[in-house]
Design an enzyme around this catalytic site. Structure first.
Site, mmCIF file in Angstrom:
data_model
loop_
_atom_site.group_PDB
_atom_site.id
_atom_site.type_symbol
_atom_site.label_atom_id
_atom_site.label_comp_id
_atom_site.label_asym_id
_atom_site.label_seq_id
_atom_site.Cartn_x
_atom_site.Cartn_y
_atom_site.Cartn_z
ATOM 1 C CG HIS A 59 2.555 11.046 -2.176
ATOM 2 N ND1 HIS A 59 3.817 11.569 -2.466
ATOM 3 C CD2 HIS A 59 2.204 10.167 -3.285
ATOM 4 C CE1 HIS A 59 4.093 11.099 -3.477
ATOM 5 N NE2 HIS A 59 3.221 10.222 -4.263
ATOM 6 C CG HIS A 193 1.680 4.077 -10.067
ATOM 7 N ND1 HIS A 193 2.214 5.212 -10.830
ATOM 8 C CD2 HIS A 193 1.440 4.534 -9.003
ATOM 9 C CE1 HIS A 193 2.606 5.934 -9.955
ATOM 10 N NE2 HIS A 193 2.061 5.615 -8.569
#
Lengths: 281, 114
Positions: A59, A193
């Protein structure tokens, strides 16, 4: 020869790192999540893996947009965690297994997966949090590791079908390795999500439930969907289910679930957990 | 396959966004370093001046507006590092983007589990 003992797929939500550091396992918000893990600990104590092959997505710790590999395989002696900018505890380095890494790399490239190889590679929460969940007690990881990073930052992302096939190729690579090793395959991320946009907070219990039901016995069910369709169904970050498909691919044709847990919400996320084992047809 | 597809309330971070947001994302990536975060906090204008930000990006940063930052090419994973400087978590970001209070946003997440 090396043997795959099974696969564990788990969410890697950053907030888990803080909850572990604060020992919130019995807190009412966290208990339904953490209660999913003792059966995994018992399973790991039974199958005693020597090595973990970990499919995860970076990330923005190791990789930036200057150079963004689709598939990157770690080939380092150890994998360090580092500051990600928003304050979760940095965990101890995980030992690598360079010889197995290079065997996997050679086998993958021979099967036309043209991977990026990394002799230095920082690993972020998507690697460290599952390690901390599976082997609690920071600092003494009982397994060596081979991290395999799949790009979910910048589109185009690899398709679900491609990630499943990558997992299959990794499974063949491990099972053709000449050392007597027990290997657990881990896939981290998801489930549904979405963090960004007006659609932030999107969760899809119905799809997640079906995905988890199908994954052991009919993993190709999810590979019918395009990446865009999966994002519509699971959210921009729900696409991390690609890691689950890769891990499942490594198990071979027939598998069954030996444990699962699912809980909404942890932070913005539907948290999922599965343990799967290969089985004879 | 995954051709252009319009998902409401969603910007896929593709090549066009990657080009548009490169400078902004590069600055946010630098916030992995605590030293850089401190420098930004000490003199935000000076820090931003080191990166070739567009006026739109600079203004979106000034306003701490997540939807505007995404429209300016920001990628959520790098923007999260900017949010970290501000002490905002992903539920603060979700609340801001959906125009809800944080409590209402969290209640909606809990409701999704029922």
């Amino acid at each position: 020869m090396a043997r795959i003992v099974g696969a564990v797929t788990t969410s890697h939500i950053p907030a888990i790192g803080k909850a572990i550091a604060r020992n919130l396992h019995e807190d009412p918000y966290w208990k339904p999540f953490f209660d999913g893990y003792p059966p995994v600990h018992r399973w790991l104590a039974k199958v005693r893996p020597d090595v973990a092959v970990i499919f995860y997505n970076d990330h923005g710790l190791n990789f930036f947009l200057d150079q963004m590999p689709t598939f990157a395989v770690g080939a380092a002696p150890e994998y360090r965690n580092a500051d990600e900018g928003w304050g979760i505890p940095t965990l101890a380095p995980a030992p690598g297994d360079q010889r197995l890494s290079w065997h996997v790399i050679e086998q993958l490239v021979s099967e036309d997966f043209d991977v990026t190889t990394c002799q230095e590679m920082l690993v972020d929460h998507a690697f460290t949090i599952p390690m901390a969940l599976l082997w609690p007690g920071e600092g003494a990881w009982p397994v060596r590791t081979v991290p395999i990073c799949i790009n979910t930052v910048q589109h185009p992302l690899p398709s679900a079908a491609r990630c499943y096939k990558l997992g299959q190729a990794v499974g063949r690579a491990v099972e053709s390795y000449d050392e007597d090793l027990r290997v657990v395959v881990i896939g981290t991320g998801g489930l549904s999500h979405q963090l960004d946009g007006e659609r932030a907070g999107f969760i899809n219990r119905a799809f997640d439930t079906q995905f988890m039901e199908k994954l052991p016995g009919d993993p190709q069910w999810a590979t019918r969907y395009s990446v865009a369709e999966l994002i519509e169904l699971t959210g921009t970050q729900g696409i991390e289910l690609l890691m689950w498909l890769a891990a499942r691919g490594a198990l071979g044709r027939h598998a069954s679930a030996v444990h699962s847990n699912y809980h909404i919400p942890i932070s913005n996320t539907a948290a999922g957990l599965m343990v799967m084992e290969s089985r004879a047809a | 396959m995954s051709g252009p597809r319009n998902i409401p309330g969603t910007t896929l971070f593709d090549g066009a966004q990657a080009i548009k947001g490169y400078a902004l994302n590069k600055m946010c990536y630098s916030f992995n370093s605590a030293v850089n975060r401190e420098e930004f906090k000490r003199d935000e204008d000076a820090y931003c001046a080191r990166y070739d930000l567009t006026a739109e990006q600079r203004e979106a940063l000034r306003r701490r507006n997540v939807l505007d930052l995404i429209a300016a090419g920001g990628n959520v994973y790098y923007l999260a590092k900017f949010a970290g400087i501000l002490g905002l978590d992903v539920q603060d970001l979700g609340a801001q983007q959906t125009g809800m209070t944080k409590e209402a946003f969290k209640a909606r997440l809990v409701a999704a589990g029922r």
